[in-house]
Structure formats: C-alpha cells, structure tokens
Design an enzyme around this catalytic site. Sequence first.
Site, short mmCIF file in Angstrom:
data_model
loop_
_atom_site.label_atom_id
_atom_site.label_comp_id
_atom_site.label_asym_id
_atom_site.label_seq_id
_atom_site.Cartn_x
_atom_site.Cartn_y
_atom_site.Cartn_z
N HIS A 137 -41.72 -27.51 10.62
CA HIS A 137 -40.78 -28.74 9.87
C HIS A 137 -41.52 -29.68 9.84
CE1 HIS A 137 -36.89 -26.02 10.68
NE2 HIS A 137 -37.41 -25.72 9.88
N ALA A 173 -47.11 -25.03 7.11
CA ALA A 173 -47.35 -25.96 8.21
C ALA A 173 -47.54 -25.47 9.59
CB ALA A 173 -45.78 -26.73 8.41
N THR A 174 -47.31 -23.93 9.71
CA THR A 174 -47.60 -23.31 10.64
C THR A 174 -48.89 -22.66 10.66
OG1 THR A 174 -45.31 -22.99 11.22
CG2 THR A 174 -46.79 -21.43 12.51
N GLN A 178 -36.54 -20.96 8.39
CA GLN A 178 -37.25 -20.18 7.28
C GLN A 178 -36.13 -20.48 6.09
OE1 GLN A 178 -37.27 -18.41 10.58
NE2 GLN A 178 -39.03 -19.35 10.75
N THR A 212 -46.49 -14.80 10.72
CA THR A 212 -47.28 -15.64 11.17
C THR A 212 -47.99 -15.32 12.30
OG1 THR A 212 -45.20 -16.67 12.33
CG2 THR A 212 -45.40 -17.52 10.50
N ASP A 227 -39.74 -23.53 3.55
CA ASP A 227 -40.39 -24.70 3.37
C ASP A 227 -39.74 -25.38 2.28
OD1 ASP A 227 -42.68 -23.90 4.94
OD2 ASP A 227 -43.18 -22.25 3.53
N GLU A 228 -38.51 -25.31 2.03
CA GLU A 228 -37.76 -26.24 1.11
C GLU A 228 -37.63 -27.86 1.60
OE1 GLU A 228 -36.38 -23.73 2.94
OE2 GLU A 228 -35.77 -22.12 1.45
N GLY A 229 -38.28 -28.06 2.55
CA GLY A 229 -38.09 -29.68 3.12
C GLY A 229 -37.03 -29.73 3.96
N LYS A 230 -36.53 -28.96 4.79
CA LYS A 230 -35.34 -28.97 5.65
C LYS A 230 -35.47 -29.89 6.65
CE LYS A 230 -35.67 -24.53 6.57
NZ LYS A 230 -36.45 -24.08 5.77
N GLY A 231 -36.70 -30.00 7.02
CA GLY A 231 -37.05 -31.03 8.00
C GLY A 231 -36.61 -32.44 7.88
N GLY A 281 -51.31 -23.07 7.80
CA GLY A 281 -52.04 -23.48 7.04
C GLY A 281 -52.43 -22.69 5.86
N ARG A 282 -51.73 -21.60 5.63
CA ARG A 282 -52.01 -20.61 4.65
C ARG A 282 -51.43 -21.27 3.16
NH1 ARG A 282 -49.05 -15.16 6.07
NH2 ARG A 282 -47.63 -16.46 7.02
P1 IMP Z 1 -42.52 -13.86 10.93
O1 IMP Z 1 -41.59 -14.84 10.72
O2 IMP Z 1 -43.79 -14.39 11.71
O3 IMP Z 1 -42.19 -12.30 11.44
O4 IMP Z 1 -43.28 -13.59 9.55
C1 IMP Z 1 -42.33 -13.00 8.52
C2 IMP Z 1 -42.41 -13.51 7.01
O5 IMP Z 1 -41.69 -14.89 7.02
C3 IMP Z 1 -43.83 -13.99 6.52
O6 IMP Z 1 -43.81 -13.84 5.26
C4 IMP Z 1 -43.98 -15.38 6.68
O7 IMP Z 1 -44.90 -15.97 6.01
C5 IMP Z 1 -42.77 -15.96 6.71
N1 IMP Z 1 -42.43 -17.13 7.44
C6 IMP Z 1 -41.98 -17.04 8.53
N2 IMP Z 1 -41.46 -18.33 8.95
C7 IMP Z 1 -41.69 -19.03 8.06
C8 IMP Z 1 -41.39 -20.66 7.74
O8 IMP Z 1 -41.10 -21.50 8.47
N3 IMP Z 1 -41.65 -21.20 6.45
C9 IMP Z 1 -42.10 -20.00 5.31
N4 IMP Z 1 -42.21 -18.94 5.57
C10 IMP Z 1 -42.18 -18.43 6.77
#
Ligand code: IMP
Length: 443
Positions: free
Chosen positions: A41, A299-300, A224, A130, A13-17, A302-303
Amino acid sequence: MANLLVLGTQWGDEGKGKIVDLLTPAFDVVARYQGGHNAGHTVYVRGTKVVLHLIPSGILHPGTLCVIGNGLVISPAAFFKETSDLGSQGVRVDPSRVAVSRSAHLIMPWHPLLERVSEELRGEKKIGTTCRGIGPAYEDKAARFGVRAGDLLDLRVLREKIAENVTAKNRVFGKFGLPPLDVESIYREYKGWAEKLGPYLRDVSELLHERMKRGENVLFEGAQGTLLDVDHGTYPYVTSSNSTAGGASTGLGVGPKAIHGVLGITKAYTTRVGGGPFPTELHDERGKTIAARGDEFGATTGRPRRCGWFDAVAVRTACRINGVDRIALTKPDVLSGTGEIPVCTGYRYKREILKSFPTESWVLDEVVPEYRTLPGWPESLHGAADFDALPRAFVDYLRVLEDLVETRVAVVSTGVERGQTVLVEPELRDFVDLTRVRAGRAA
Ligand code: IMP
C-alpha cells in the site's frame, strides 16, 4: 457510530492505501483482516512516499490504533523491518499503536522455500506469486500444521511445533534436493521474535468489541482485491485468503452487523500483476502508455503491472459479492488526453453474451470483451478537488461507469496526495464524518 469496510474491486493495486489514509481521521481504529506482506500500500504524505506491506495504512495518523487480525499470515522479520523503516521516516510503531492477533499464523522459514518448489512444479501455469511464503503459510493453517503468533508465548510449544514441522518439511526438501532445515537455528530465531512480538499480541476480537462498545469507529482495511480472493477470484490465479467482505468478519472476529458500509476502491482502468486471465488486457502501445503514465509497477515486487481497459463485468460482480455501497474511483487522471476510452460492458463466450463474471478461469481465457467507446476528455484532472470543476466529458464517463456497475461514486482520486481528491458529499456523508476527513486532509 459507523464502521466502514474499504476493499479492492479488481486485482489489487486500486489505490486502497491512499483512500484508507485519507479517511482515517474519521476513525479511531484501522483493522486489517487478511493477506500478509504480499500487499503493498503506497501512501504519499507531503511529497514523501511511504510503502506499507503488513501494517495498516492508518499508522500514518498518530491517534489511530492499528489492528492486525487473525486472518493474516505474519512474517516477524517483515513486520520488524517495516517497523524500523517507518521509524526512520518518523512514524512511531509500538504496542500502544499496533495490536497483532494471537491467532494470526506465522510465516516460517520453510514457507518461501516450499513456494518456490510449488511454483516451479507448475511450469508455464505458475501463479506468479510474490514469493513471500503467503500461500504455504495458509496451506499449513488449513492443514492444521500452522504455527500461530500466540505460540510464541510458550517456548516449549514453539519448539515442539517447529520440530514437528521441520521433520515433515525435510522429507519434501529431500525429494527436491534441497538442504534440510535445522530445528535449533529456527527455534533460536523465533525465540528472538517471541521477545519482540510478544508485547504486540492481543485477543483482537475482544479488543475490537471493547472499542466498538465505547462508541469508537473502525475502518476495516482489505488487501489485494476481489478478483484475487481464493473463493471468488480467478482461481487458481489468486492469493490464498478471502480479500472479499466476508473475510473482514472471519479475519478479525467481528460479526457481520459490525460492518455498516462498504466502500469499493476501483481504478478507472484495470491492472493485474502475475499470471492468470485478464480479458481487457492491452498488448499494444496504449497499454504501455497507461503503465507509464500510471506508474504501474508492483509496490512489493517491482514487477510491471499488466494494464487494460475498465471492465464493468468484473467490477459489477465485485460490487455484488462485497455488497459495495459506494465506489472510490482512482487514477482517472491517467486517462486524460488519451483519446476515446473503451469500457468493457459484457463478454462474448461462444454464442452468448455474459453479463456476470464467470467463475471458471478457463472460461475467462476464451471470452471476448464487448466494448462501448466513450469520448474521453483532453483536460488534465490531476490534483482536482472540486466536483463542479471536473470536465463535462469526464463526469459523463463517470456516470456511464456508475450505471454499468450499478453503484454510485463517492470519491474521485486525482493524484497521490491527500488533497488531490474529490469528495462527493451526498454519496459519502452516510458513511464517514466528512468534517473529520476534511480536517485531516488539511493537516
Ligand atoms: P501471493 O499472494 O504471493 O500468493 O500471490 C498470488 C497472486 O496474487 C499473484 O498473482 C500476485 O501477484 C497477486 N498479489 C498478491 N498480493 C498482491 C497485491 O497486493 N497487489 C496485487 N497483486 C497481488
């Protein structure tokens, strides 16, 4: 010719998109190498928000070929939902624009179900995934039980693999009181996907090789972030793929020498979604202020994202692991007018000061961050596009970050739109054709 790798240096979530979208005009191909539809993204184009999960952010530029590498795990349902969502926003997605590796693994109906069981079993120590089935799909890949996209091309093989898996998985489901899966209905569903996904399937390594031979430029897009990498992140609180630079090579079938530069995307503060250690996390009002001002919601899923101060120990380590050449600093505008800004310079652990990110998450649980407090700046940075117009105190902050992480900043993002970006010319010129980036930004 120059190929650039763009990846996250924190917990995602650093803003890569936005940065990939901004730089895409200088590239002919954008290629993703790991993860799946766990990624989110977000890109804004002329006020319209577009959220991408699986398809590379380059899709918003009509002339660009987007590649989905063998290192990804693909849910066909998610892929076609995204394709149709993009279509309704006027973005055409078809096999002439998107290539999917035949060696990428498929997310199957049992994967999200198994993930729920595994998260439940962990109790308080759950990862906070997720829940998209990403982890179990990579588990099956390593266990050599996986169904690959290429298996869709032979329905006999597809049915056999589904039957094999269903037999094994139903034993687990039985133990947890879950209803058994049915081979025929899964086969029918995936036969349907085979027809739709078939035309997208390619040998991605060969395709990239041919394009590079023709002199085309490739932008490699990470998902990620470094601290979520299965090897180098805060294990076990990580995702299941290699989001770090090496993943680009294995996840696309390109040699490491095809990567000519690495741009690390770094947020001016730190966020994390899900469980796991986070040394500079703020549990007070300041954390809530940053979350609200920075719109820090996943973004995926909503948390709400956990927020904290900039962690130079983490980012310096990420720069080392990835060989980051330059940084794109995002969202410093969120910190405007918030008063003094602490930056973590080291971790106190027992009697030591650690300058490198510990590899054990149980050590990270116990470290106490050492902070250097910087003055902050009252002026708004929002929308700034000219380096010389940036407030002095902000430039001082930026210089301190550069010294701490031992890497120069080449881009400063000051808002969600393409135009809201400072391109630091001398730092960026070696890696991208700035004329093409500027032309794209103005378009
Ligand atoms: P998974 O990738 O669904 O297995 O989740 C593993 C960990 O990676 C969890 O803490 C998620 O919240 C985190 N995570 C997965 N994808 C992203 C992303 O795109 N941004 C931020 N965190 C992510």
